[in-house]
Design a protein around this motif. Structure first.
Motif, PDB file in Angstrom:
ATOM      1  N   LYS A 127     -19.198  -3.503 -22.150  1.00 42.31           N
ATOM      2  CA  LYS A 127     -18.924  -2.319 -22.978  1.00 42.31           C
ATOM      3  C   LYS A 127     -17.738  -2.536 -23.913  1.00 42.31           C
ATOM      4  O   LYS A 127     -17.673  -1.966 -24.994  1.00 42.31           O
ATOM      5  N   ASP A 152     -24.895  -0.420 -18.597  1.00 39.16           N
ATOM      6  CA  ASP A 152     -24.002   0.531 -17.935  1.00 39.16           C
ATOM      7  C   ASP A 152     -24.897   1.634 -17.360  1.00 39.16           C
ATOM      8  O   ASP A 152     -25.754   2.172 -18.074  1.00 39.16           O
ATOM      9  N   SER A 153     -24.730   1.942 -16.070  1.00 40.08           N
ATOM     10  CA  SER A 153     -25.714   2.817 -15.404  1.00 40.08           C
ATOM     11  C   SER A 153     -25.836   4.172 -16.104  1.00 40.08           C
ATOM     12  O   SER A 153     -26.933   4.715 -16.228  1.00 40.08           O
ATOM     13  N   GLU A 154     -24.692   4.689 -16.599  1.00 40.63           N
ATOM     14  CA  GLU A 154     -24.720   6.005 -17.258  1.00 40.63           C
ATOM     15  C   GLU A 154     -25.522   5.944 -18.551  1.00 40.63           C
ATOM     16  O   GLU A 154     -26.322   6.833 -18.846  1.00 40.63           O
ATOM     17  N   ASN A 224     -12.388   3.653 -17.458  1.00 36.01           N
ATOM     18  CA  ASN A 224     -13.791   3.249 -17.568  1.00 36.01           C
ATOM     19  C   ASN A 224     -14.609   4.370 -18.196  1.00 36.01           C
ATOM     20  O   ASN A 224     -15.440   4.120 -19.072  1.00 36.01           O
ATOM     21  N   GLU A 228     -16.561   4.388 -21.684  1.00 37.41           N
ATOM     22  CA  GLU A 228     -17.981   4.762 -21.695  1.00 37.41           C
ATOM     23  C   GLU A 228     -18.264   5.902 -22.667  1.00 37.41           C
ATOM     24  O   GLU A 228     -19.360   5.992 -23.225  1.00 37.41           O
TER      25      GLU A 228
HETATM   26 MG    MG Z   1     -20.726   2.810 -15.868  1.00 40.47          MG
END
Ligand code: MG
Ligand code: NAD
Length: 395
Positions: A127, A152-154, A224, A228
């Motif tokens: 990221k 990135d999971s989100e 983080n 994000e």
């Molecule tokens: Mg994440």
């Protein structure tokens, strides 16, 4: 069909290993084309012996010679390259189909951009590369026609909850807000006074995810989530005000999209990065990732709370940088990288991470991020201000 050729930048890291785990489950579909590592080169050697890639990349000439000799005596034809040029070469190689960008920090910027510029399918975990160079990065994506898929999971969750034509613009497709979930990290419930004395070991003990040390500290400081937020603005062409951070301690909902008709779509799953990795590798198809099915009865409840920017000022600093634009996110990221290393080396306290970043951003005026040189210059300037801050021991 021949297996797709995958370059894994940062193969020895947490995301790199999860990627190779998914690849190993589908040898008919995917083959490791190049594996790269920076430290722990014995692990890279073991990965090469297992996955037999065409290329490996290490940081120095000495390391390259050593690994080349080792692999040759084991009977492998793997070619070992070195340094940033080597990373860029395996990212842009004509035979590569997809590049997993999983180097941590600004070091991943050039090789990730090389993959984008070569029009590869880019699976973006790194990221920091996008945060630093957002406008240039997204321009390069459009210019080359590269397919950019968030790891990135989100962001992977948001991607899954958006309609396929979201690139027309969020308001055009009826999106009101993006709800970016955050676990809150290991210090979610710690009173402000306690944060002064937390150790790197405590910061790296994340309640739900097992990750590299830098992102673990970022999760603990909530930087983080700040990174994000900036990442989401670039990926989905959103304004910072359209992205709301929601603390959700169970990390089962990975993010949500709120539509104008009142519908809210969420993506759920066990907190295991192999799900977004498998999703992005196979997209638009679906493949087994090795992740256990979600057991909602065991999860039992989902909690939500507002983030506390008093205790976690990094989130506020990141939002301000997102709003300021230009090179502010690159400076924020650079100062954060220096601060996190210093915290991991026990040179500063946890709470000084935010103080240092705030001071660096105040000291340096913002400039336009209109070229890679401008971005790298801002990155270098912020690092040197942060180093000065360390030498002075604060303000
Ligand atoms: Mg994440
Ligand atoms: P990690 O520390 O476990 O691995 C980092 C990898 O980058 C290693 O292979 C290392 O050798 C390589 N590397 C480090 N410095 C380098 C340098 N200067 N030059 C070249 N290679 C270098 O980190 P990670 O947790 O796998 O995270 C990787 C990236 O993915 C980060 O940007 C992180 O924010 C992102 N990410 C990670 C997770 C996670 O669950 N781990 C989740 C979302 C996003």
């Amino acid at each position: 069909m021949n297996p797709q050729q995958i370059t894994v930048l940062g193969a020895t890291g947490s995301i790199g290993k999860s990627t190779l785990d998914v690849i190993a489950r589908h040898p008919d579909r995917y083959q490791a084309f190049a594996l790269t590592g920076y430290a722990r080169l014995d692990e890279l050697r073991a990965l090469c012996l297992r996955f037999r890639p065409r290329y490996a990349v290490v940081p120095t000439e000495v390391a390259a010679r050593q690994l080349q000799d080792d692999l040759r005596s084991a009977g492998l034809a793997t070619r070992v390259l070195q340094g940033t040029d080597g990373l860029c070469e395996v990212s842009a190689h004509p035979e590569v189909d997809a590049v997993m960008a999983a180097i941590v920090g600004a070091a991943g910027l050039r090789p990730t951009l090389a993959a984008v510029e070569a029009g590869k399918k880019v699976l973006l975990a790194n990221k920091e590369a996008l945060v630093m160079s957002g406008a240039l990065f997204m321009q390069a994506v459009r210019r080359s026609g590269s397919q950019l898929l968030p790891i990135d999971s989100e962001h992977n969750a948001i991607f899954q909850c958006l309609p396929s034509d979201y690139q027309r613009g969020l308001s055009k497709v009826g999106v009101r807000r993006i709800l970016l979930t955050a676990s809150g990290g290991p210090f979610r419930q710690m009173p402000a006074a306690g944060l002064v004395d937390v150790t790197p070991e405590q910061a790296c003990a994340h309640p739900n995810w097992s990750m590299g040390r830098k992102i673990s500290v970022d999760s603990a400081s909530m930087m983080n989530k700040g990174l994000e937020l900036i990442e989401a603005c670039w990926l989905f062409d959103a304004q910072p005000a359209q992205v709301e951070v929601v603390v959700h301690p169970q990390s089962v909902i990975h993010s949500l999209v709120d539509y104008v008709d009142g519908s809210v779509l969420a993506q759920l799953g066990n907190p295991d990065m192999r799900t977004p990795i498998a999703h992005a590798l196979a997209w638009p198809e679906r493949i087994d990732s090795g992740v256990a099915p979600l057991d909602l009865f065991r999860v039992a409840r989902l909690d939500f709370e507002a983030p506390d920017e008093q205790r976690f000022p990094c989130l506020r600093l990141a939002r301000q940088a997102a709003e300021a634009g230009g090179c502010a996110p690159a400076m924020l990221n650079a100062a954060n990288e220096v601060a996190v290393s210093a915290f991991l080396e026990r040179r500063i306290r946890f709470t000084e991470i935010a103080s240092m970043i705030g001071d660096v951003l105040e000291a340096e005026s913002n400039t336009a991020a209109d070229s890679l040189d401008a971005v790298l210059h801002a990155d270098a300037k912020a690092r040197s201000l942060a180093e000065d801050w360390l030498r002075r021991g604060g303000r």
